[in-house]
Design an enzyme around this catalytic site. Structure first.
Site, PDB file in Angstrom:
ATOM      1  N   ASP A  43       0.840  -1.213   0.000  1.00  0.00           N
ATOM      2  CA  ASP A  43       0.000   0.000   0.000  1.00  0.00           C
ATOM      3  C   ASP A  43       0.869   1.255   0.000  1.00  0.00           C
ATOM      4  O   ASP A  43       0.364   2.373  -0.081  1.00  0.00           O
ATOM      5  CB  ASP A  43      -1.011  -0.011   1.161  1.00  0.00           C
ATOM      6  CG  ASP A  43      -0.364  -0.112   2.529  1.00  0.00           C
ATOM      7  OD1 ASP A  43       0.887  -0.215   2.612  1.00  0.00           O
ATOM      8  OD2 ASP A  43      -1.105  -0.087   3.530  1.00  0.00           O
ATOM      9  N   LYS A 111      -1.225  -9.534   2.976  1.00  0.00           N
ATOM     10  CA  LYS A 111      -0.394  -9.093   4.110  1.00  0.00           C
ATOM     11  C   LYS A 111      -1.201  -8.187   5.019  1.00  0.00           C
ATOM     12  O   LYS A 111      -1.946  -7.331   4.544  1.00  0.00           O
ATOM     13  CB  LYS A 111       0.868  -8.367   3.620  1.00  0.00           C
ATOM     14  CG  LYS A 111       1.717  -7.803   4.755  1.00  0.00           C
ATOM     15  CD  LYS A 111       3.127  -7.419   4.312  1.00  0.00           C
ATOM     16  CE  LYS A 111       3.243  -6.087   3.661  1.00  0.00           C
ATOM     17  NZ  LYS A 111       2.839  -4.930   4.501  1.00  0.00           N
ATOM     18  N   GLU A 180       9.737  -4.600   9.967  1.00  0.00           N
ATOM     19  CA  GLU A 180      10.165  -3.298   9.439  1.00  0.00           C
ATOM     20  C   GLU A 180      10.678  -2.379  10.546  1.00  0.00           C
ATOM     21  O   GLU A 180      10.092  -2.312  11.646  1.00  0.00           O
ATOM     22  CB  GLU A 180       8.963  -2.616   8.736  1.00  0.00           C
ATOM     23  CG  GLU A 180       9.313  -1.240   8.198  1.00  0.00           C
ATOM     24  CD  GLU A 180       8.286  -0.644   7.244  1.00  0.00           C
ATOM     25  OE1 GLU A 180       7.231  -1.281   7.021  1.00  0.00           O
ATOM     26  OE2 GLU A 180       8.549   0.457   6.736  1.00  0.00           O
TER      27      GLU A 180
HETATM   28  O1  KIV Z   1       3.539  -1.126   1.584  1.00  0.00           O
HETATM   29  C1  KIV Z   1       4.695  -1.572   1.491  1.00  0.00           C
HETATM   30  O2  KIV Z   1       5.410  -1.328   0.507  1.00  0.00           O
HETATM   31  C2  KIV Z   1       5.196  -2.406   2.575  1.00  0.00           C
HETATM   32  C3  KIV Z   1       6.678  -2.555   2.671  1.00  0.00           C
HETATM   33  C4  KIV Z   1       7.215  -1.352   3.351  1.00  0.00           C
HETATM   34  C5  KIV Z   1       7.063  -3.800   3.348  1.00  0.00           C
HETATM   35  O3  KIV Z   1       4.451  -2.858   3.378  1.00  0.00           O
END
Ligand code: KIV
Length: 262
Positions: A43, A111, A180
């Site tokens: 996102d 995710k 992260e």
């Molecule tokens: O949204 C995204 O790109 C992510 C990464 C920072 C892992 O969740």
């Protein structure tokens, strides 16, 4: 490269590090698929592509649109789609939105951001047939609640809490975890505390793989470059130079010359 499966991804625990990169469209997905094991339709697209200051206004419709583009560009690559802010507030909402991802795209997994407090949602989704990637540590979707992007694992209390998060997520059935913005030594301990792969971003080298936001690592996103981002090319300069060359050739009428006409 042969498409990975949940099984082959899990075999990469403590083995050859997994290479994950974000992708938001078919064009880049096709290019990245030559070297990446996993593409993440993050996102984060709401920032670099959408021009917003954070990820919070990303919607399910947006994520589905971009996931379809990525799936078309990289049909032979394992693809994870981010569930946007507000799309998994409770079990029923999470399931309804996750079903949209599987029905409307060919993404392999979803995710979800959050630690032990989100484990019941992950369990509900995995019991209903979803492959779920966890996301712990610095949570971009918590930026407004936390008043900024806060690095985690700065003391023993935070370290133990991250380990508990990872274990709860694994217990709930997640097949992989993104960690992260966590102190490197703590991220290593977290990775060692679970048997599923842990993929780091700003979390050092002691984990089972790395993920970067593509517009960061190609030097295309200028507003902010996090400390952990290595820019593998100066994309912004390359793009600006090319467009500036084009503009001056158009203005001088040196493009198109005889090589570029019918
Ligand atoms: O949204 C995204 O790109 C992510 C990464 C920072 C892992 O969740």
């Amino acid at each position: 490269m042969k498409k990975l499966t949940i099984g082959s991804i899990q075999k990469r625990k403590d083995a050859l590090p997994l290479v994950m990169i974000t992708a938001y469209d078919a064009l880049f997905a096709r290019l990245f698929s030559e070297s990446a094991d996993i593409l993440l339709v993050g996102d984060s697209l709401n920032m670099s592509f959408g021009g917003n200051n954070d990820t919070l206004s990303a919607t399910m419709d947006q994520m589905i649109y971009h996931t379809n583009a990525v799936c078309k560009g990289a049909p032979e690559t394992f693809i994870i789609t981010d569930m946007p802010f507000g799309s998994y507030t409770d079990e029923a909402t999470a399931l309804t939105n996750a079903i949209r991802v599987y029905r409307e795209t060919s993404a392999d997994a979803i995710k979800i951001e959050g630690g032990a407090e989100k484990a019941h949602l992950i369990k509900h989704l995995t019991l209903n047939g979803f492959a779920v990637c966890g996301h712990i540590g610095l949570l971009p979707q918590a930026v407004r609640a936390e008043g900024g992007y806060k690095v985690k694992g700065k003391n023993e209390h935070e370290a133990l809490s991250l380990i508990a998060d990872a274990q709860a997520i694994q217990q709930a059935g997640a097949f992989i975890i993104v960690i992260e913005g966590v102190k490197a030594d703590v991220a290593t301990r977290v990775a060692q505390s679970v048997s599923i792969p842990v993929i780091g971003i700003g979390a050092g080298n002691g984990v089972d793989g790395q993920v970067l936001v593509f517009s960061d690592m190609l030097g295309l996103y200028e507003p902010f470059v996090p400390k952990f981002v290595k820019q593998y090319m100066d994309g912004a300069s390359a793009v600006k130079k090319s467009v500036s060359d084009y503009a001056s050739e158009v203005q001088k009428r040196s493009f198109p010359d005889e090589n570029y006409v019918y």
